[in-house]
Scaffold this motif. Structure first.
Motif, PDB file in Angstrom:
ATOM      1  N   MET A   1       0.833  -1.188   0.000  1.00  0.00           N
ATOM      2  CA  MET A   1       0.000   0.000   0.000  1.00  0.00           C
ATOM      3  C   MET A   1       0.878   1.252   0.000  1.00  0.00           C
ATOM      4  N   THR A   2       0.405   2.276  -0.678  1.00  0.00           N
ATOM      5  CA  THR A   2       1.157   3.501  -0.840  1.00  0.00           C
ATOM      6  C   THR A   2       0.713   4.547   0.173  1.00  0.00           C
ATOM      7  N   SER A   3       1.679   5.215   0.824  1.00  0.00           N
ATOM      8  CA  SER A   3       1.342   6.322   1.717  1.00  0.00           C
ATOM      9  C   SER A   3       0.695   7.426   0.898  1.00  0.00           C
ATOM     10  N   CYS A   4      -0.157   8.187   1.537  1.00  0.00           N
ATOM     11  CA  CYS A   4      -0.861   9.231   0.807  1.00  0.00           C
ATOM     12  C   CYS A   4       0.096  10.337   0.372  1.00  0.00           C
ATOM     13  N   TYR A   5      -0.179  10.868  -0.795  1.00  0.00           N
ATOM     14  CA  TYR A   5       0.636  11.950  -1.341  1.00  0.00           C
ATOM     15  C   TYR A   5       0.628  13.185  -0.450  1.00  0.00           C
ATOM     16  N   CYS A   6      -0.435  13.356   0.323  1.00  0.00           N
ATOM     17  CA  CYS A   6      -0.582  14.560   1.151  1.00  0.00           C
ATOM     18  C   CYS A   6       0.285  14.532   2.407  1.00  0.00           C
ATOM     19  N   ASN A   7       1.082  13.488   2.561  1.00  0.00           N
ATOM     20  CA  ASN A   7       2.020  13.372   3.683  1.00  0.00           C
ATOM     21  C   ASN A   7       1.320  13.056   5.011  1.00  0.00           C
ATOM     22  N   SER A   8       0.131  12.455   4.935  1.00  0.00           N
ATOM     23  CA  SER A   8      -0.528  11.990   6.160  1.00  0.00           C
ATOM     24  C   SER A   8       0.131  10.679   6.573  1.00  0.00           C
ATOM     25  N   THR A   9      -0.327  10.127   7.648  1.00  0.00           N
ATOM     26  CA  THR A   9       0.256   8.877   8.136  1.00  0.00           C
ATOM     27  C   THR A   9      -0.529   7.655   7.667  1.00  0.00           C
ATOM     28  N   ILE A  10      -1.515   7.851   6.782  1.00  0.00           N
ATOM     29  CA  ILE A  10      -2.319   6.729   6.305  1.00  0.00           C
ATOM     30  C   ILE A  10      -2.155   6.552   4.793  1.00  0.00           C
ATOM     31  N   THR A  11      -2.698   5.488   4.278  1.00  0.00           N
ATOM     32  CA  THR A  11      -2.531   5.170   2.864  1.00  0.00           C
ATOM     33  C   THR A  11      -3.394   6.084   1.989  1.00  0.00           C
ATOM     34  N   PHE A  12      -2.982   6.230   0.748  1.00  0.00           N
ATOM     35  CA  PHE A  12      -3.735   7.001  -0.232  1.00  0.00           C
ATOM     36  C   PHE A  12      -5.154   6.456  -0.352  1.00  0.00           C
ATOM     37  N   GLU A  13      -5.291   5.133  -0.378  1.00  0.00           N
ATOM     38  CA  GLU A  13      -6.597   4.485  -0.522  1.00  0.00           C
ATOM     39  C   GLU A  13      -7.549   4.836   0.617  1.00  0.00           C
ATOM     40  N   ASN A  14      -7.004   5.103   1.801  1.00  0.00           N
ATOM     41  CA  ASN A  14      -7.829   5.430   2.966  1.00  0.00           C
ATOM     42  C   ASN A  14      -7.806   6.905   3.330  1.00  0.00           C
ATOM     43  N   CYS A  15      -7.100   7.707   2.551  1.00  0.00           N
ATOM     44  CA  CYS A  15      -6.972   9.135   2.856  1.00  0.00           C
ATOM     45  C   CYS A  15      -7.637   9.964   1.755  1.00  0.00           C
ATOM     46  N   CYS A  16      -6.894  10.356   0.756  1.00  0.00           N
ATOM     47  CA  CYS A  16      -7.397  11.270  -0.273  1.00  0.00           C
ATOM     48  C   CYS A  16      -8.130  10.603  -1.435  1.00  0.00           C
ATOM     49  N   VAL A  79       1.969  20.892   5.850  1.00  0.00           N
ATOM     50  CA  VAL A  79       0.958  21.788   6.400  1.00  0.00           C
ATOM     51  C   VAL A  79       1.582  22.473   7.606  1.00  0.00           C
ATOM     52  N   LEU A  80       1.651  23.803   7.559  1.00  0.00           N
ATOM     53  CA  LEU A  80       2.305  24.573   8.616  1.00  0.00           C
ATOM     54  C   LEU A  80       1.333  25.011   9.702  1.00  0.00           C
ATOM     55  N   PHE A  81       0.103  25.366   9.272  1.00  0.00           N
ATOM     56  CA  PHE A  81      -0.881  25.877  10.228  1.00  0.00           C
ATOM     57  C   PHE A  81      -2.253  25.783   9.581  1.00  0.00           C
ATOM     58  N   SER A  82      -3.256  25.449  10.386  1.00  0.00           N
ATOM     59  CA  SER A  82      -4.617  25.456   9.856  1.00  0.00           C
ATOM     60  C   SER A  82      -5.592  25.919  10.926  1.00  0.00           C
ATOM     61  N   THR A  83      -6.642  26.581  10.451  1.00  0.00           N
ATOM     62  CA  THR A  83      -7.764  26.971  11.299  1.00  0.00           C
ATOM     63  C   THR A  83      -9.001  26.335  10.675  1.00  0.00           C
ATOM     64  N   GLU A  84     -10.165  26.723  11.138  1.00  0.00           N
ATOM     65  CA  GLU A  84     -11.391  26.153  10.567  1.00  0.00           C
ATOM     66  C   GLU A  84     -11.529  26.474   9.082  1.00  0.00           C
ATOM     67  N   THR A  85     -11.080  27.667   8.654  1.00  0.00           N
ATOM     68  CA  THR A  85     -11.299  28.092   7.265  1.00  0.00           C
ATOM     69  C   THR A  85     -10.029  28.483   6.504  1.00  0.00           C
ATOM     70  N   THR A  86      -8.858  28.283   7.090  1.00  0.00           N
ATOM     71  CA  THR A  86      -7.609  28.626   6.404  1.00  0.00           C
ATOM     72  C   THR A  86      -6.569  27.527   6.600  1.00  0.00           C
ATOM     73  N   VAL A  87      -5.658  27.435   5.631  1.00  0.00           N
ATOM     74  CA  VAL A  87      -4.541  26.492   5.733  1.00  0.00           C
ATOM     75  C   VAL A  87      -3.303  27.178   5.148  1.00  0.00           C
ATOM     76  N   THR A  88      -2.223  27.148   5.911  1.00  0.00           N
ATOM     77  CA  THR A  88      -0.931  27.634   5.422  1.00  0.00           C
ATOM     78  C   THR A  88      -0.067  26.410   5.181  1.00  0.00           C
ATOM     79  N   PHE A  89       0.512  26.332   3.984  1.00  0.00           N
ATOM     80  CA  PHE A  89       1.242  25.133   3.611  1.00  0.00           C
ATOM     81  C   PHE A  89       2.407  25.458   2.687  1.00  0.00           C
TER      82      PHE A  89
END
Length: 124
Positions: A1-16, A79-89
């Motif tokens: 299984m491949t890790s998700c491209y978004c750099n999460s700790t879960i697989t692409f199939e279960n993430c994005c 991902v550097l910082f996120s709020t409810e409606t913003t994400v800095t990356f």
């Protein structure tokens, strides 16, 4: 299984991937942003257009999105910082000359009709 491209700790199939396939919707602005990064990696311009808010969609041509996603080699999302409606990356990639680049952005999102949308971003 491949890790998700978004750099999460879960697989692409279960993430994005469920978001990109339309079988699930992101529940947060950060999840949408992560899935949009994965869409750039997988060259899914339809998803990128569909997840852009109608108020700013006219500024983003599908052909331009697809060309930009294809012309770069996507390396990593941070991902550097996120709020409810913003994400800095930071998105790290190699351009078509194989020169290392960093796309640093503070993005705004809106939740409308039970769906998260990208509105716009400020380059940092």
């Amino acid at each position: 299984m491949t890790s998700c491209y978004c750099n999460s700790t879960i697989t692409f199939e279960n993430c994005c991937q469920p978001f990109l396939k339309g079988t699930n919707k992101p529940k947060t602005a950060e999840a949408l942003m992560r899935s949009r990064y994965s869409a750039y990696v997988t060259q899914n311009a339809d998803y990128l257009v569909a997840t852009t808010h109608l108020s700013t969609r006219k500024f983003h041509k599908k052909s331009d999105i697809l060309a930009w996603s294809k012309s770069n080699q996507w390396l990593k999302l941070e991902v550097l910082f996120s709020t409810e409606t913003t994400v800095t990356f930071k998105a790290y990639y190699l351009d078509h000359h194989l020169k290392a680049q960093i796309h640093h952005e503070h993005s705004r999102f809106i939740f409308e009709n039970d769906t998260w949308y990208y509105v716009d971003g400020e380059f940092l």
